[in-house]
Design a protein around this motif. Structure first.
Motif, short mmCIF file in Angstrom:
data_model
loop_
_atom_site.label_atom_id
_atom_site.label_comp_id
_atom_site.label_asym_id
_atom_site.label_seq_id
_atom_site.Cartn_x
_atom_site.Cartn_y
_atom_site.Cartn_z
N GLY A 1 41.90 -0.92 -31.36
CA GLY A 1 43.12 -0.65 -32.12
C GLY A 1 42.87 -0.90 -33.59
N GLN A 2 43.92 -0.81 -34.38
CA GLN A 2 43.82 -0.97 -35.83
C GLN A 2 45.03 -1.75 -36.32
N SER A 3 44.79 -2.81 -37.11
CA SER A 3 45.89 -3.57 -37.68
C SER A 3 45.53 -4.02 -39.09
N LYS A 4 46.56 -4.32 -39.86
CA LYS A 4 46.34 -4.71 -41.24
C LYS A 4 45.64 -6.07 -41.33
N SER A 5 45.97 -6.99 -40.44
CA SER A 5 45.43 -8.35 -40.54
C SER A 5 43.99 -8.45 -40.04
N CYS A 6 43.62 -7.61 -39.06
CA CYS A 6 42.28 -7.74 -38.46
C CYS A 6 41.38 -6.54 -38.72
N GLY A 7 41.92 -5.43 -39.19
CA GLY A 7 41.13 -4.23 -39.36
C GLY A 7 40.93 -3.51 -38.04
N PHE A 8 39.81 -2.82 -37.91
CA PHE A 8 39.52 -2.13 -36.66
C PHE A 8 39.08 -3.15 -35.62
N GLU A 9 39.62 -3.02 -34.42
CA GLU A 9 39.34 -3.96 -33.34
C GLU A 9 38.67 -3.24 -32.17
N LEU A 10 37.57 -3.80 -31.67
CA LEU A 10 36.89 -3.27 -30.50
C LEU A 10 36.52 -4.44 -29.60
N ALA A 11 37.01 -4.40 -28.35
CA ALA A 11 36.75 -5.47 -27.40
C ALA A 11 36.17 -4.87 -26.12
N THR A 12 35.27 -5.62 -25.49
CA THR A 12 34.65 -5.19 -24.23
C THR A 12 34.85 -6.28 -23.19
N PRO A 13 35.96 -6.28 -22.46
CA PRO A 13 36.23 -7.35 -21.50
C PRO A 13 35.31 -7.25 -20.28
N TYR A 14 34.91 -8.40 -19.79
CA TYR A 14 34.16 -8.48 -18.54
C TYR A 14 34.97 -9.32 -17.56
N TYR A 15 35.28 -8.73 -16.41
CA TYR A 15 36.06 -9.44 -15.39
C TYR A 15 35.11 -10.00 -14.34
N TRP A 16 35.27 -11.31 -14.03
CA TRP A 16 34.42 -12.00 -13.09
C TRP A 16 35.27 -12.51 -11.94
N ASN A 17 35.16 -11.86 -10.81
CA ASN A 17 35.89 -12.28 -9.61
C ASN A 17 35.08 -13.36 -8.91
N ILE A 18 35.25 -14.60 -9.33
CA ILE A 18 34.39 -15.69 -8.87
C ILE A 18 34.62 -15.97 -7.38
N ALA A 19 35.89 -16.00 -6.99
CA ALA A 19 36.26 -16.28 -5.60
C ALA A 19 37.64 -15.69 -5.37
N PRO A 20 38.06 -15.60 -4.11
CA PRO A 20 39.40 -15.04 -3.88
C PRO A 20 40.52 -15.79 -4.57
N ASN A 21 40.31 -17.08 -4.87
CA ASN A 21 41.39 -17.88 -5.45
C ASN A 21 41.15 -18.28 -6.90
N TYR A 22 40.10 -17.78 -7.55
CA TYR A 22 39.98 -17.99 -8.99
C TYR A 22 39.06 -16.93 -9.59
N ASP A 23 39.35 -16.60 -10.84
CA ASP A 23 38.60 -15.56 -11.54
C ASP A 23 38.59 -15.85 -13.02
N ALA A 24 37.86 -15.03 -13.76
CA ALA A 24 37.74 -15.22 -15.21
C ALA A 24 37.57 -13.87 -15.88
N THR A 25 38.03 -13.80 -17.13
CA THR A 25 37.82 -12.63 -17.97
C THR A 25 37.24 -13.11 -19.30
N ILE A 26 36.09 -12.58 -19.66
CA ILE A 26 35.41 -12.94 -20.91
C ILE A 26 35.42 -11.71 -21.81
N THR A 27 35.93 -11.88 -23.04
CA THR A 27 36.15 -10.73 -23.91
C THR A 27 35.56 -10.97 -25.28
N PRO A 28 34.39 -10.41 -25.60
CA PRO A 28 33.94 -10.36 -26.99
C PRO A 28 34.79 -9.32 -27.74
N ARG A 29 35.24 -9.70 -28.94
CA ARG A 29 36.15 -8.83 -29.70
C ARG A 29 35.64 -8.73 -31.14
N LEU A 30 35.26 -7.54 -31.54
CA LEU A 30 34.78 -7.31 -32.89
C LEU A 30 35.95 -6.90 -33.78
#
Length: 805
Positions: free
Chosen positions: A228-257
């Motif tokens: 996306g694009q915003s005045k405060s951050c400029g152009f934004e590009l993120a690549t989320p990685y979803y990690w389904n660790i187990a049926p009862n817990y998970d994680a999402t790791i997102t580097p954001r440029l």
């Protein structure tokens, strides 16, 4: 793989049913053929033999059977149909080992359909191989083709030179084409290797490997990029990685440029256990280049005095931006529960710079709380520790620090079923209040313990025609304080006390009559009500104010036994509230269509207690009790209207009978004719804003604002989206949002442009941005993930159909 190999134009989708339902975005649906035993159990199906029918059959001594014409094999709910087939048997057991089908071969399983020009089926291994194949996954609305397909136990599908889409027949708005696709119905995920995404026949991007869901379960893998694009951050590009660790817990790791600031890292961890659930969120931006530039600029040309906390917030040498949030809820049993809510950021300007929506940018009080609760039929109790991180963003007002509860123990008891109609209630609290040093002077505040209990007894007499409820309460409060230098200088006491009775009587009547409006039968009620309240006066200027506030006069204050929130102030009262309500109820269902209420307080003695100390603050009386010598409160009117499940309106007004003018008025109207169309219009006017005072006079300023929002259906596929909040008093827009939404059969997108005023005391700084989201239904989405929550909050009644076909 070439485009021409992705599909055969002469393929017939004989399971596609055309629909005239306007809510069906695809204009039809796949109709799965009913299995032979739709209600049978798994144990029953496993014992079923293989039955074979055909127009012609030839048997030979080697055990192979040649079948021709309308070949149909059935075992339980598994079916094979073909023009011709060769069935081979084990010569010793005479059981079928292989089935080789030719011509138009069709294999049917519950939820799955496979077709090909020829097929080889190994019955003992439950292995199927098809050439020039087509497949259908009904639960996912998915289909595709493959040069060859291998199916293991009807759970894993391996496709070579294959396609995957959820679009309707002959309309491939999007299509994934890959050298290899693995569809695993056990794990609920698909994996494509060397894949290309085509949109309307044109290649858009290449994916060496991509994982996608084929049902509602979660699977690990990279999600589609967010930008996306915003005045405060400029152009934004993120690549989320979803990690389904187990049926009862998970994680999402997102580097954001962020083009204006640098590389930001965000993470989310969610968990669910038998005794609790929660989530952890963190943000880490190692070196914010934009923040460094901003600090250098404002240090050289500051807008505030050096001791202003907004200026001092820039003195932090590090440009690293961090944030951490934690939530946890536990339900131990029917009575005991607990929750934790902890929020912290590394600097005061975090949300001003990195918040992309008005709701995030306005966050200046971050709660840090943990509590344990007990609740049963008669008792409620909690133990709590609570603190706040107060932020002073540069483009914002100086926010007051909030007292910390370290700890608080509160309880409440209610016994409504005592003999002869009596009721007993008890409310109490023991709390210790701490406070950080003053943001301006670095001086300490008054702190200490507060001990409060309020028992009460009431008599309740209720009948269909009315009610009568007198009540007596005893308010007891004491403190053990460590005084601030200012309070010591004014010789305040360390142990102020309060013991006051509270007497109130609440009574009302209910009258009904039948009537007709436009030949529609209604029941109209008339409900006069009287409420008397008596609380003797006690000077409470020596009391600290740990958590009390004045909510402002409105309809709810007509029947409250204390005009203040919290326990530090108990308002004196000798007053009578008189009000009347009329309701119009439908005779058939008894639902309320219209209600109108008017009420007013008559003061036998003018109130005196104020939040502020009039001795120390001469403006306190004028600010809090500008009409303290007048016998009548403003006349309050309240109305609600609900008509035909399309119109809903609520309006309130406060009329000052002395000035012959309006003190406060507000209305909100919602028009909701269809599921997808909603229009909201609101207006608010306050003659005295309790939040902000003019610096010169310390008198409250006026508030006049218009808030309107809409999601308007242009066609069955397109909607216009909008929100506008306009401050008439200051002649400025607080927030503007404009967007467009499209809903197709297998794709959807929404794009929005937003501009919101950063919360501030005098500057007009706006943060603007353009965000969009493109959804490949049944596969994934591309775009900004926050656009959905922004639209939900900005447009009441808005509903997103992103997963509907």
């Amino acid at each position: 793989m070439g485009q021409e190999s992705s599909k055969k134009t002469d393929y017939c989708f004989d399971d596609w049913v055309v629909s005239c339902d306007p809510n069906n975005l695809c204009g039809g649906y796949y109709c799965e053929e009913e299995p032979p035993f739709p209600e049978a159990s798994d144990s029953f199906l496993e014992k079923q033999p293989i039955t074979v029918t055909a127009s012609h059959a030839e048997f030979n001594q080697e055990g192979a059977t040649q079948l021709r014409g309308n070949v149909h094999l059935i075992q339980g709910n598994r079916q094979v149909k073909a023009d011709s087939a060769t069935v081979s048997r084990d010569p010793k057991t005479n059981k079928i080992e292989t089935i080789q089908g030719c011509g138009e071969v069709r294999i049917l399983e519950p939820g799955l359909r496979l077709e090909g020009s020829e097929a080889m089926i190994s019955v003992p291994q439950n292995l199927k191989t098809l050439n020039d194949a087509y497949y259908r996954i009904y639960a996912r609305h998915a289909r595709g083709s493959a040069k060859s397909m291998t199916v293991f136990s009807n759970t894993r599908l391996f496709l070579q030179d294959a396609t995957y889409t959820t679009c309707k027949p002959y309309k491939d708005n999007w299509e994934l084409r890959a050298k290899l696709i693995n569809l695993n119905r056990i794990t609920g995920k698909g994996v494509a290797k060397h894949a290309k995404m085509y949109i309307r026949g044109f290649p858009v991007f290449y994916l060496p490997s991509v994982t996608f869901p084929i049902d509602k379960r979660r699977e690990s893998g990279f999600l589609f990029p967010v930008f996306g694009q915003s005045k405060s951050c400029g152009f934004e590009l993120a690549t989320p990685y979803y990690w389904n660790i187990a049926p009862n817990y998970d994680a999402t790791i997102t580097p954001r440029l962020l083009s204006y600031r640098g590389l930001d890292f965000q993470g989310q961890f969610r968990y669910l256990f038998p005794l609790g659930q929660g989530e952890l969120l963190a943000g880490f931006l190692p070196d914010d280049n934009g923040y460094r530039i901003f600090k250098n600029e404002k240090r050289n040309k500051p807008d505030y005095l050096p001791n202003d906390p907004r200026t001092r917030a820039l003195n932090r040498s590090s440009n690293t931006r961090i944030a951490f949030f934690a939530k946890h809820n536990s339900q131990f049993n029917r009575n005991w529960s607990s929750n934790v809510n902890y929020q912290i950021v590394g600097d005061d300007n975090y949300f001003m710079d990195l918040g992309t929506t008005l709701f995030a940018a306005g966050n200046t009080q971050l709660q840090q709380q943990a509590e344990v609760k007990y609740q049963d039929e008669y008792w409620q109790a909690l133990t709590r520790v609570q603190s706040y991180q107060t932020l002073h963003p540069y483009y914002g007002p100086v926010n007051d620090e909030v007292y910390q509860r370290l700890p608080q123990i509160a309880f409440a008891n209610e016994c409504p079923d005592l003999p002869y109609g009596f009721e007993w209630t008890t409310q109490g609290e023991v709390a210790y209040f701490a406070h950080r040093l003053s943001a301006f002077t670095a001086q300490p505040f008054t702190t200490g313990g507060r001990y409060f209990v309020r028992p009460g007894i009431a008599y309740s007499y209720r009948r269909p025609w009315g009610f009568f409820k007198p009540r007596l309460q005893l308010d007891m409060l004491t403190y053990s304080l460590a005084l601030s230098p200012t309070d010591r200088r004014h010789q305040q006491t360390k142990n102020p006390k309060r013991i006051l009775p509270i007497v109130d009587v609440d009574t009302g009547l209910i009258f009904e009559r039948d009537m007709k409006v436009c030949d529609i039968p209604y029941v109209q009620t008339l409900e006069p009500r009287a409420y008397y309240l008596y609380v003797p006066y006690q000077n409470q200027n020596a009391f600290p104010n740990f958590d009390s506030s004045y909510p402002g006069f409105d309809y709810n204050l007509l029947y409250r036994d204390n005009r203040f929130n919290g326990f530090d102030r108990l308002g004196d009262a000798n007053q009578m509230t008189l009000s009347a309500t009329t309701r119009f109820l439908t005779a058939s269902r008894g639902s309320e269509q219209l209600s109108l209420t008017a009420g007013q307080i008559y003061y036998f003695k003018p109130p005196k207690v104020t939040l502020g100390n009039p001795v120390l603050n001469p403006f306190a009386l004028n600010q809090e009790l500008p009409d303290q010598n007048r016998a009548l409160s403003p006349l309050v009117g309240l109305g609600r209207l609900k008509c035909d499940d399309q119109w809903f309106a609520i309006a309130s007004i406060q009329w000052n009978t002395y000035r012959k003018d309006i003190d406060k008025t507000a209305f909100w109207i919602q028009y909701h004719p269809t599921e997808l169309t909603v229009v909201n219009l609101g207006y608010q006017y306050l003659r005295r804003n309790p939040v902000f005072n003019y610096p010169s006079s310390l008198l409250s300023q006026h508030v006049r604002q218009i808030d309107t929002s809409a999601a308007w259906e242009l066609t069955n596929e397109f909607r216009l989206l909008g929100h506008w909040n306009y401050d008439i008093q200051n002649d400025r827009s607080n927030a503007i949002l404009f967007g467009l939404e499209h809903q197709g059969c297998c794709t959807a997108f929404r794009v929005s442009w937003s501009s919101f005023l950063l919360p501030n005391a005098g500057h007009r700084e706006y943060n603007t941005g353009i965000f969009f989201q493109f959804v490949f239904k049944g596969f994934s989405s591309v775009g900004h993930s926050e656009i959905g929550s922004t639209l939900d909050k900005s447009i009441p009644g808005y509903q997103w159909r992103g997963n509907k076909f």
